[in-house]
Design a protein around this motif. Structure first.
Motif, PDB file in Angstrom:
ATOM      1  N   VAL A   1       5.256 -10.679  -0.839  1.00 42.29           N
ATOM      2  CA  VAL A   1       5.549 -10.453   0.578  1.00 42.29           C
ATOM      3  C   VAL A   1       6.081 -11.722   1.230  1.00 42.29           C
ATOM      4  O   VAL A   1       7.047 -11.687   2.013  1.00 42.29           O
ATOM      5  N   ARG A   2       5.464 -12.853   0.907  1.00 43.95           N
ATOM      6  CA  ARG A   2       5.909 -14.116   1.507  1.00 43.95           C
ATOM      7  C   ARG A   2       7.376 -14.373   1.190  1.00 43.95           C
ATOM      8  O   ARG A   2       8.166 -14.747   2.074  1.00 43.95           O
ATOM      9  N   TRP A   3       7.773 -14.169  -0.054  1.00 42.95           N
ATOM     10  CA  TRP A   3       9.181 -14.388  -0.425  1.00 42.95           C
ATOM     11  C   TRP A   3      10.073 -13.339   0.254  1.00 42.95           C
ATOM     12  O   TRP A   3      11.131 -13.678   0.804  1.00 42.95           O
ATOM     13  N   SER A   4       9.663 -12.090   0.218  1.00 49.63           N
ATOM     14  CA  SER A   4      10.500 -10.999   0.723  1.00 49.63           C
ATOM     15  C   SER A   4      10.785 -11.157   2.207  1.00 49.63           C
ATOM     16  O   SER A   4      11.924 -10.974   2.666  1.00 49.63           O
ATOM     17  N   VAL A   5       9.771 -11.504   2.974  1.00 50.30           N
ATOM     18  CA  VAL A   5       9.962 -11.666   4.410  1.00 50.30           C
ATOM     19  C   VAL A   5      10.687 -12.974   4.708  1.00 50.30           C
ATOM     20  O   VAL A   5      11.601 -13.030   5.539  1.00 50.30           O
ATOM     21  N   GLY A   6      10.316 -14.032   3.986  1.00 48.76           N
ATOM     22  CA  GLY A   6      10.913 -15.337   4.251  1.00 48.76           C
ATOM     23  C   GLY A   6      12.371 -15.433   3.858  1.00 48.76           C
ATOM     24  O   GLY A   6      13.185 -16.031   4.588  1.00 48.76           O
ATOM     25  N   GLN A   7      12.738 -14.808   2.733  1.00 51.38           N
ATOM     26  CA  GLN A   7      14.103 -14.928   2.235  1.00 51.38           C
ATOM     27  C   GLN A   7      15.017 -13.789   2.684  1.00 51.38           C
ATOM     28  O   GLN A   7      16.202 -13.997   2.902  1.00 51.38           O
ATOM     29  N   LEU A   8      14.466 -12.589   2.808  1.00 54.45           N
ATOM     30  CA  LEU A   8      15.311 -11.432   3.115  1.00 54.45           C
ATOM     31  C   LEU A   8      14.976 -10.798   4.458  1.00 54.45           C
ATOM     32  O   LEU A   8      15.626  -9.826   4.846  1.00 54.45           O
ATOM     33  N   ASP A   9      13.970 -11.316   5.127  1.00 53.76           N
ATOM     34  CA  ASP A   9      13.508 -10.703   6.371  1.00 53.76           C
ATOM     35  C   ASP A   9      13.218  -9.221   6.142  1.00 53.76           C
ATOM     36  O   ASP A   9      13.570  -8.350   6.953  1.00 53.76           O
ATOM     37  N   ALA A  10      12.564  -8.925   5.013  1.00 52.72           N
ATOM     38  CA  ALA A  10      12.327  -7.544   4.608  1.00 52.72           C
ATOM     39  C   ALA A  10      11.381  -6.841   5.566  1.00 52.72           C
ATOM     40  O   ALA A  10      10.349  -7.391   5.967  1.00 52.72           O
ATOM     41  N   ALA A  11      11.725  -5.609   5.905  1.00 57.43           N
ATOM     42  CA  ALA A  11      10.843  -4.781   6.734  1.00 57.43           C
ATOM     43  C   ALA A  11       9.885  -3.963   5.880  1.00 57.43           C
ATOM     44  O   ALA A  11       8.860  -3.487   6.371  1.00 57.43           O
ATOM     45  N   GLU A  12      10.232  -3.792   4.599  1.00 54.01           N
ATOM     46  CA  GLU A  12       9.404  -3.015   3.675  1.00 54.01           C
ATOM     47  C   GLU A  12       9.252  -3.788   2.371  1.00 54.01           C
ATOM     48  O   GLU A  12      10.210  -4.393   1.880  1.00 54.01           O
ATOM     49  N   VAL A  13       8.049  -3.736   1.810  1.00 49.35           N
ATOM     50  CA  VAL A  13       7.803  -4.354   0.515  1.00 49.35           C
ATOM     51  C   VAL A  13       6.906  -3.433  -0.305  1.00 49.35           C
ATOM     52  O   VAL A  13       5.840  -3.008   0.160  1.00 49.35           O
ATOM     53  N   ASP A  14       7.369  -3.112  -1.499  1.00 44.26           N
ATOM     54  CA  ASP A  14       6.579  -2.351  -2.470  1.00 44.26           C
ATOM     55  C   ASP A  14       6.135  -3.342  -3.535  1.00 44.26           C
ATOM     56  O   ASP A  14       6.963  -3.895  -4.268  1.00 44.26           O
ATOM     57  N   VAL A  15       4.820  -3.593  -3.617  1.00 46.37           N
ATOM     58  CA  VAL A  15       4.313  -4.608  -4.553  1.00 46.37           C
ATOM     59  C   VAL A  15       3.919  -4.002  -5.898  1.00 46.37           C
ATOM     60  O   VAL A  15       3.310  -4.677  -6.728  1.00 46.37           O
ATOM     61  N   GLY A  16       4.277  -2.738  -6.137  1.00 48.96           N
ATOM     62  CA  GLY A  16       4.087  -2.141  -7.451  1.00 48.96           C
ATOM     63  C   GLY A  16       2.651  -1.738  -7.727  1.00 48.96           C
ATOM     64  O   GLY A  16       1.834  -1.536  -6.824  1.00 48.96           O
ATOM     65  N   GLY A  17       2.356  -1.609  -9.021  1.00 48.36           N
ATOM     66  CA  GLY A  17       1.020  -1.222  -9.468  1.00 48.36           C
ATOM     67  C   GLY A  17       0.441  -2.295 -10.368  1.00 48.36           C
ATOM     68  O   GLY A  17       0.417  -3.463 -10.011  1.00 48.36           O
ATOM     69  N   GLY A  18       0.016  -1.880 -11.575  1.00 48.52           N
ATOM     70  CA  GLY A  18      -0.498  -2.849 -12.538  1.00 48.52           C
ATOM     71  C   GLY A  18      -1.969  -3.163 -12.396  1.00 48.52           C
ATOM     72  O   GLY A  18      -2.449  -4.168 -12.947  1.00 48.52           O
ATOM     73  N   MET A  19      -2.736  -2.332 -11.672  1.00 42.27           N
ATOM     74  CA  MET A  19      -4.161  -2.583 -11.515  1.00 42.27           C
ATOM     75  C   MET A  19      -4.880  -2.413 -12.853  1.00 42.27           C
ATOM     76  O   MET A  19      -4.606  -1.489 -13.611  1.00 42.27           O
ATOM     77  N   ALA A  20      -5.809  -3.315 -13.150  1.00 39.89           N
ATOM     78  CA  ALA A  20      -6.429  -3.376 -14.472  1.00 39.89           C
ATOM     79  C   ALA A  20      -7.273  -2.137 -14.764  1.00 39.89           C
ATOM     80  O   ALA A  20      -7.985  -1.618 -13.900  1.00 39.89           O
ATOM     81  N   VAL A  21      -7.172  -1.691 -16.025  1.00 38.18           N
ATOM     82  CA  VAL A  21      -8.046  -0.662 -16.581  1.00 38.18           C
ATOM     83  C   VAL A  21      -8.627  -1.249 -17.867  1.00 38.18           C
ATOM     84  O   VAL A  21      -7.877  -1.631 -18.768  1.00 38.18           O
ATOM     85  N   ASP A  22      -9.949  -1.347 -17.941  1.00 33.15           N
ATOM     86  CA  ASP A  22     -10.611  -2.038 -19.052  1.00 33.15           C
ATOM     87  C   ASP A  22     -11.146  -1.018 -20.050  1.00 33.15           C
ATOM     88  O   ASP A  22     -12.214  -0.435 -19.849  1.00 33.15           O
ATOM     89  N   TYR A  23     -10.412  -0.813 -21.139  1.00 29.59           N
ATOM     90  CA  TYR A  23     -10.810   0.174 -22.137  1.00 29.59           C
ATOM     91  C   TYR A  23     -12.032  -0.265 -22.931  1.00 29.59           C
ATOM     92  O   TYR A  23     -12.711   0.574 -23.528  1.00 29.59           O
ATOM     93  N   ARG A  24     -12.303  -1.552 -22.963  1.00 29.96           N
ATOM     94  CA  ARG A  24     -13.482  -2.030 -23.692  1.00 29.96           C
ATOM     95  C   ARG A  24     -14.765  -1.863 -22.883  1.00 29.96           C
ATOM     96  O   ARG A  24     -15.857  -1.918 -23.441  1.00 29.96           O
ATOM     97  N   HIS A  25     -14.630  -1.684 -21.582  1.00 36.98           N
ATOM     98  CA  HIS A  25     -15.791  -1.479 -20.712  1.00 36.98           C
ATOM     99  C   HIS A  25     -15.492  -0.261 -19.827  1.00 36.98           C
ATOM    100  O   HIS A  25     -15.076  -0.408 -18.678  1.00 36.98           O
ATOM    101  N   PRO A  26     -15.709   0.946 -20.356  1.00 39.12           N
ATOM    102  CA  PRO A  26     -15.294   2.167 -19.648  1.00 39.12           C
ATOM    103  C   PRO A  26     -15.911   2.336 -18.266  1.00 39.12           C
ATOM    104  O   PRO A  26     -15.330   3.016 -17.418  1.00 39.12           O
ATOM    105  N   ALA A  27     -17.075   1.752 -18.031  1.00 34.64           N
ATOM    106  CA  ALA A  27     -17.712   1.911 -16.726  1.00 34.64           C
ATOM    107  C   ALA A  27     -17.120   0.979 -15.672  1.00 34.64           C
ATOM    108  O   ALA A  27     -17.365   1.161 -14.469  1.00 34.64           O
TER     109      ALA A  27
END
Length: 381
Positions: free
Chosen positions: A189-215
């Motif tokens: 967001v800091r780069w997007s607003v600072g460099q492009l004056d972006a009104a919208e930012v999609d920061v994607g996904g990638g949230m961790a899922v730990d298969y070794r610890h199912p709980a």
């Protein structure tokens, strides 16, 4: 013998999706990345809880139109979009098209002009943001995904006719815990607003899922607080996220039956019906898929001694490994194994035509109840 089956717990999925939505600030738009699991029942279940859907192919556009007619996709993404892909996205009324390169932007502008419309665009930018500890990195260095920051600045300042650049999309890594995901979002967001004056930012996904610890679960409440801090610093910003795996992984289970157990050079192997042509996740990510055992009473075949086992499928390759476990306990012929966390990147990414085995079946409900019913059946003579 009953063949392998996927069981989706839609009640659990709906509750999980609602908990994610409630943990996020209302100003954060929650999109579901269809690529994680495009099952029709999954999409219908998620529709009331999410703000939209992120698609990445014409096939996903068609699936969404079939399952949720009249609901235009919120985003269309992915590298290597053909003219046919872009035309389909425009025709579907996609709210934001994520553009991967200056060339793609020019082609989209020309196609939009020909269609008599203006494409609403987010530029996918490959920002040099560090993500230490991420399981998969897709930005911050040479990558086929997105455009270099200098190219993005040029495109935003002088976009071609037919497009309106609304802001930035950046999906830089996967396997992020909540603190790191919050830091990455703040940098984007800091780069997007600072460099492009972006009104919208999609920061994607990638949230961790730990298969070794199912709980274990991603800390959505902590992440929500981090996003609230960002919005506090940029009051006019429209902020968007697009998780996939972390939404649906826990709602799906893969159930299968033990065909054989045997020792090889002192190690136990458990051979099951199916394999990685049904459930490719463990092979793709290099992890053991967590499983529980529903023992079949009166099983006549051999049983392991309770020590470590390697669970393999029916494919003619040593890579057909579903799990390695030191604490599964004794496993015998006829037992039913329930592989948890099979609700994302499972059947839909599997090499399903290798050896031309039959596909799995699909059911709705509680996977352990289904497994218990299965294990209670007599072993065929």
């Amino acid at each position: 013998m009953t063949g392998p089956v996927y069981v989706h717990d839609l009640d659990g999925l709906a509750a999980h999706a609602r908990s994610i939505r409630s943990a996020l600030p209302r100003r954060v738009e929650l999109l579901y990345a269809v690529k994680a699991n495009p099952d029709a029942d999954v999409l219908r279940t998620l529709a009331p809880a999410v703000d939209g859907f992120e698609t990445a192919s014409r096939g996903e556009l068609r699936r969404l139109a079939e399952v949720l007619p009249g609901r235009a996709p919120a985003a269309y993404a992915g590298p290597g979009k053909t003219d046919e892909d872009l035309v389909a996205a425009l025709a579907a009324g996609v709210h934001r098209i994520h553009v991967e390169s200056p060339t793609e932007l020019r082609r989209l502008g020309a196609l939009a002009l020909a269609a008599g419309t203006t494409a609403q665009v987010l530029l996918r930018v490959n920002l040099p943001v560090a993500a230490p500890g991420a399981s998969l990195v897709m930005g911050g260095g040479p990558s086929p995904f997105g455009m270099d920051p200098v190219d993005a600045v040029r495109c935003a300042r002088r976009p071609p006719e037919g497009v309106e650049v609304r802001g930035v999309h950046a999906h830089l890594a996967s396997g992020l815990d909540a603190p790191l995901a919050g830091e990455v979002a703040a940098e984007v967001v800091r780069w997007s607003v600072g460099q492009l004056d972006a009104a919208e930012v999609d920061v994607g996904g990638g949230m961790a899922v730990d298969y070794r610890h199912p709980a274990a679960r991603f800390d959505w409440a902590g992440y929500g607080r981090a996003l609230a801090d960002i919005l506090g610093a940029y009051p006019g910003l429209r902020l968007r996220i697009e998780p996939g795996r972390s939404v649906t992984a826990y709602c799906g289970s893969y159930l299968t039956e033990v065909i054989d157990v045997k020792r090889s050079h002192g190690e136990w192997f458990v051979v099951v019906a199916g394999g990685t042509h049904h459930l490719r996740t463990p092979a793709a990510k290099g992890h053991p898929q967590p499983f529980t055992v529903h023992r079949r009473p009166g099983g006549a075949g051999p049983r392991t001694d309770g020590g470590p086992v390697t669970v393999v499928g029916q494919l003619c390759t040593p890579k057909d490994v579903l799990s390695r476990s030191a604490d599964a306990g004794p496993v015998g012929v006829g037992d039913v194994l329930v592989f948890a966390m099979a609700g994302a990147y499972a059947w839909n990414i599997s090499h399903r035509d290798f050896l031309l085995h039959d596909p799995p079946r699909f059911r709705l409900g509680d996977p352990h109840r289904v497994a218990a019913e299965w294990a209670a059946r007599p072993v065929p003579a």
